[in-house]
Design a protein around this motif. Structure first.
Motif, PDB file in Angstrom:
ATOM      1  N   UNK A 184      -5.421  -0.883   3.712  1.00 25.09           N
ATOM      2  CA  UNK A 184      -5.597  -0.409   2.341  1.00 25.09           C
ATOM      3  C   UNK A 184      -4.806  -1.221   1.322  1.00 25.09           C
ATOM      4  N   UNK A 185      -3.636  -1.711   1.708  1.00 27.30           N
ATOM      5  CA  UNK A 185      -2.823  -2.495   0.769  1.00 27.30           C
ATOM      6  C   UNK A 185      -3.558  -3.748   0.304  1.00 27.30           C
ATOM      7  N   UNK A 186      -4.414  -4.287   1.158  1.00 25.67           N
ATOM      8  CA  UNK A 186      -5.142  -5.508   0.802  1.00 25.67           C
ATOM      9  C   UNK A 186      -6.196  -5.265  -0.274  1.00 25.67           C
ATOM     10  N   UNK A 187      -6.466  -4.016  -0.591  1.00 20.82           N
ATOM     11  CA  UNK A 187      -7.423  -3.718  -1.667  1.00 20.82           C
ATOM     12  C   UNK A 187      -6.921  -4.215  -3.018  1.00 20.82           C
ATOM     13  N   UNK A 188      -5.625  -4.473  -3.120  1.00 20.45           N
ATOM     14  CA  UNK A 188      -5.068  -4.940  -4.382  1.00 20.45           C
ATOM     15  C   UNK A 188      -5.656  -6.286  -4.809  1.00 20.45           C
ATOM     16  N   UNK A 189      -6.134  -7.059  -3.865  1.00 24.99           N
ATOM     17  CA  UNK A 189      -6.722  -8.358  -4.220  1.00 24.99           C
ATOM     18  C   UNK A 189      -8.260  -8.292  -4.269  1.00 24.99           C
ATOM     19  N   UNK A 203      -9.850   8.823  -9.644  1.00 24.96           N
ATOM     20  CA  UNK A 203      -9.593   9.259  -8.279  1.00 24.96           C
ATOM     21  C   UNK A 203      -8.759   8.211  -7.547  1.00 24.96           C
ATOM     22  N   UNK A 204      -7.708   8.663  -6.855  1.00 19.89           N
ATOM     23  CA  UNK A 204      -6.864   7.773  -6.057  1.00 19.89           C
ATOM     24  C   UNK A 204      -7.382   7.783  -4.621  1.00 19.89           C
ATOM     25  N   UNK A 205      -7.636   6.614  -4.076  1.00 14.09           N
ATOM     26  CA  UNK A 205      -8.251   6.511  -2.753  1.00 14.09           C
ATOM     27  C   UNK A 205      -7.267   6.941  -1.677  1.00 14.09           C
ATOM     28  N   UNK A 206      -7.747   7.802  -0.770  1.00 14.53           N
ATOM     29  CA  UNK A 206      -6.897   8.376   0.270  1.00 14.53           C
ATOM     30  C   UNK A 206      -7.240   7.770   1.640  1.00 14.53           C
ATOM     31  N   UNK A 207      -6.186   7.405   2.370  1.00 15.14           N
ATOM     32  CA  UNK A 207      -6.358   6.811   3.691  1.00 15.14           C
ATOM     33  C   UNK A 207      -5.411   7.490   4.681  1.00 15.14           C
ATOM     34  N   UNK A 208      -5.767   7.358   5.968  1.00 15.53           N
ATOM     35  CA  UNK A 208      -4.948   7.987   7.009  1.00 15.53           C
ATOM     36  C   UNK A 208      -5.150   7.235   8.327  1.00 15.53           C
ATOM     37  N   UNK A 209      -4.046   7.010   9.040  1.00 19.03           N
ATOM     38  CA  UNK A 209      -4.140   6.385  10.357  1.00 19.03           C
ATOM     39  C   UNK A 209      -2.925   6.771  11.182  1.00 19.03           C
ATOM     40  N   UNK A 210      -3.184   7.330  12.350  1.00 22.64           N
ATOM     41  CA  UNK A 210      -2.116   7.714  13.280  1.00 22.64           C
ATOM     42  C   UNK A 210      -1.050   8.569  12.589  1.00 22.64           C
ATOM     43  N   UNK A 211      -1.508   9.513  11.781  1.00 17.77           N
ATOM     44  CA  UNK A 211      -0.585  10.401  11.097  1.00 17.77           C
ATOM     45  C   UNK A 211       0.020   9.830   9.833  1.00 17.77           C
ATOM     46  N   UNK A 212      -0.237   8.562   9.552  1.00 18.44           N
ATOM     47  CA  UNK A 212       0.298   7.924   8.347  1.00 18.44           C
ATOM     48  C   UNK A 212      -0.719   8.058   7.218  1.00 18.44           C
ATOM     49  N   UNK A 213      -0.283   8.616   6.094  1.00 21.24           N
ATOM     50  CA  UNK A 213      -1.175   8.795   4.954  1.00 21.24           C
ATOM     51  C   UNK A 213      -0.805   7.821   3.841  1.00 21.24           C
ATOM     52  N   UNK A 214      -1.816   7.264   3.212  1.00 19.12           N
ATOM     53  CA  UNK A 214      -1.625   6.337   2.093  1.00 19.12           C
ATOM     54  C   UNK A 214      -2.535   6.754   0.945  1.00 19.12           C
ATOM     55  N   UNK A 215      -2.028   6.647  -0.268  1.00 18.30           N
ATOM     56  CA  UNK A 215      -2.840   6.892  -1.460  1.00 18.30           C
ATOM     57  C   UNK A 215      -2.756   5.637  -2.317  1.00 18.30           C
ATOM     58  N   UNK A 216      -3.915   5.077  -2.662  1.00 16.70           N
ATOM     59  CA  UNK A 216      -3.977   3.795  -3.355  1.00 16.70           C
ATOM     60  C   UNK A 216      -4.591   3.969  -4.740  1.00 16.70           C
ATOM     61  N   UNK A 217      -3.978   3.371  -5.744  1.00 21.69           N
ATOM     62  CA  UNK A 217      -4.600   3.255  -7.064  1.00 21.69           C
ATOM     63  C   UNK A 217      -5.547   2.068  -7.010  1.00 21.69           C
ATOM     64  N   UNK A 218      -6.832   2.356  -6.868  1.00 20.63           N
ATOM     65  CA  UNK A 218      -7.826   1.288  -6.709  1.00 20.63           C
ATOM     66  C   UNK A 218      -8.203   0.730  -8.074  1.00 20.63           C
TER      67      UNK A 218
END
Length: 300
Positions: A184-189, A203-218
């Motif tokens: 998800x961090x690579x979405x910045x480019x 809307x802030x994009x929501x991601x999840x993997x192996x219990x780790x949650x990320x919210x990205x300002x797309x």
């Protein structure tokens, strides 16, 4: 004082509840001017002013509020009495008014309405598409459709069989040009197609993997408030879209779009029909809910 008719009292209840002659007239099926004249005639017969009127608004007077408080449970009891004999008529008939966002209204049209038409041809399902979460009772709706987690706590929720899975999609041409993001961090480019919510917020994009949650300002050059348009923009190679899988189904099946970041997408979310639990369920709504429950049991 002559006793007002049931029609007069029903009309007053509509005006006092909606605080609008126009909305009340739409509900009853008459003209606002006709309804206004009827309310003046009712006040004259009862010998008391029930409504305060201005050029822009209408509201109950103190007497009107007292009458409204007594009428609501009385007419609700009358509706329950009439509904209680509906089964003796044979086929269920009536109208179910439902408020739903466009995406979820589409789920009803594709999955629930065909079965309703087959089993209950005398029931009219009136769906109003609206993104905002509204008070369905004051809005005159029998039920609403929302993500289960967004259903108000004082409502009864009946989950649909179909869950919503959110995905990131982009066209093959876009991915050939800018590459596929691995995290998800690579979405910045990348060019992200923004989603403006009914509240006006992005809307802030929501991601999840192996219990780790990320919210990205797309971030990106395009912001839209309709998922069908987001899918179309992604098909045109304008960026990566974050949408429900059902919205992108057709474009993915024919190769116009591809999923990305599949390992990072959150778990599917339940969608539910909800309705107020403090009143009797009308036969038409009960028939609709029975169809929803039956489809859920079948996994359809």
């Amino acid at each position: 004082m002559s006793r007002p008719s049931l029609n007069d009292l029903t009309a007053f209840l509509a005006v006092a509840t909606h605080r609008s002659f126009r909305r009340a007239a739409d509900e009853i099926g008459t003209a606002p001017s006709t309804l206004s004249h009827a309310m003046r005639a009712l006040e004259e017969r009862m010998g008391v002013r029930l409504l305060n009127r201005t050029t822009r608004s209408v509201s109950p007077t103190e007497a009107g509020f007292q009458l409204l408080g007594r009428l609501q449970p009385a007419l609700a009891s009358l509706d329950e009495a009439l509904d209680s004999i509906a089964g003796f008529r044979g086929n269920v008939a009536g109208t179910v008014r439902i408020n739903a966002p466009r995406l979820m209204a589409g789920l009803l049209v594709r999955r629930v309405l065909p079965q309703m038409a087959k089993l209950h041809p005398d029931v009219t399902v009136d769906i109003v598409v609206e993104g905002r979460l509204i008070d369905i009772v004051s809005g005159g709706f029998d039920a609403g459709v929302r993500l289960l987690g967004s259903v108000p706590k004082d409502m009864i929720a009946v989950p649909l069989a179909r869950r919503l899975t959110f995905i990131c999609v982009a066209s093959p041409a876009y991915l050939d040009r800018l590459g596929e993001p691995g995290t998800p961090e690579e979405l910045q480019r990348h060019h992200c197609i923004g989603h403006r919510m009914p509240s006006g917020k992005l809307y802030r994009w929501e991601f999840e993997r192996a219990g780790q949650e990320l919210v990205i300002d797309a971030n990106g050059p395009i912001v839209l408030d309709d998922e069908e348009l987001m899918v179309e923009a992604a098909v045109k190679g304008l960026g990566i879209a974050y949408v429900a899988d059902s919205a992108a189904e057709a474009a993915m099946s024919d190769g116009r779009l591809r999923k990305v970041l599949t390992r990072w997408m959150p778990a599917p979310e339940e969608v539910a029909i909800y309705y107020p639990g403090h009143r009797a369920v009308p036969p038409a709504l009960r028939a609709f809910l029975d169809v929803v429950n039956d489809l859920r049991k079948k996994g359809a």
